[in-house]
Design a protein around this motif. Structure first.
Motif, PDB file in Angstrom:
ATOM      1  N   UNK A  19       5.754   9.505  -4.614  1.00  0.00           N
ATOM      2  CA  UNK A  19       4.293   9.502  -4.497  1.00  0.00           C
ATOM      3  C   UNK A  19       3.834   8.440  -3.503  1.00  0.00           C
ATOM      4  N   UNK A  20       4.506   7.297  -3.525  1.00  0.00           N
ATOM      5  CA  UNK A  20       4.124   6.200  -2.636  1.00  0.00           C
ATOM      6  C   UNK A  20       4.243   6.622  -1.166  1.00  0.00           C
ATOM      7  N   UNK A  21       5.354   7.249  -0.818  1.00  0.00           N
ATOM      8  CA  UNK A  21       5.569   7.686   0.563  1.00  0.00           C
ATOM      9  C   UNK A  21       4.541   8.745   0.961  1.00  0.00           C
ATOM     10  N   UNK A  22       4.292   9.710   0.100  1.00  0.00           N
ATOM     11  CA  UNK A  22       3.290  10.736   0.402  1.00  0.00           C
ATOM     12  C   UNK A  22       1.911  10.108   0.572  1.00  0.00           C
ATOM     13  N   UNK A  23       1.578   9.186  -0.305  1.00  0.00           N
ATOM     14  CA  UNK A  23       0.282   8.525  -0.220  1.00  0.00           C
ATOM     15  C   UNK A  23       0.144   7.763   1.100  1.00  0.00           C
ATOM     16  N   UNK A  24       1.202   7.079   1.509  1.00  0.00           N
ATOM     17  CA  UNK A  24       1.179   6.333   2.778  1.00  0.00           C
ATOM     18  C   UNK A  24       1.005   7.267   3.959  1.00  0.00           C
ATOM     19  N   UNK A  25       1.706   8.371   3.958  1.00  0.00           N
ATOM     20  CA  UNK A  25       1.623   9.318   5.070  1.00  0.00           C
ATOM     21  C   UNK A  25       0.227   9.930   5.168  1.00  0.00           C
TER      22      UNK A  25
END
Length: 90
Positions: free
Chosen positions: A79-85
């Protein structure tokens, strides 16, 4: 090409024409293509409304497509990576 390939009597089948592989490079540029690409069915874009996908849901789906390369190995970015992108909160 090795001598072994040259002496096989022409039994090597070329899978695609060299020009076909360069079409995307001509369209987007070599530097862009060198960074990678993602295959997305046009149906997802054309039927976004019928599928009931809001813009954020479609963006998440596009991100998942970028992670999914093998049919048997489903994508599971954090979720963190998706949120950052996407510039969203987790």
């Amino acid at each position: 090409m090795s001598d072994k390939n040259k002496s096989d009597g022409g039994n090597v089948v070329q899978l695609r024409a060299p020009k076909a592989g360069r079409a995307s490079e001509k369209k987007w540029g070599k530097q862009v293509m060198d960074l990678g690409f993602c295959i997305v069915p046009s149906l997802l874009l054309r039927a976004q409304q019928r599928l009931g996908l809001n813009p954020t849901q479609l963006a998440v789906l596009m991100q998942l497509c970028d992670f999914w390369w093998e049919d048997a190995r489903k994508p599971h970015p954090g979720k963190k990576l998706l949120a950052e992108r996407l510039g969203l909160s987790e």
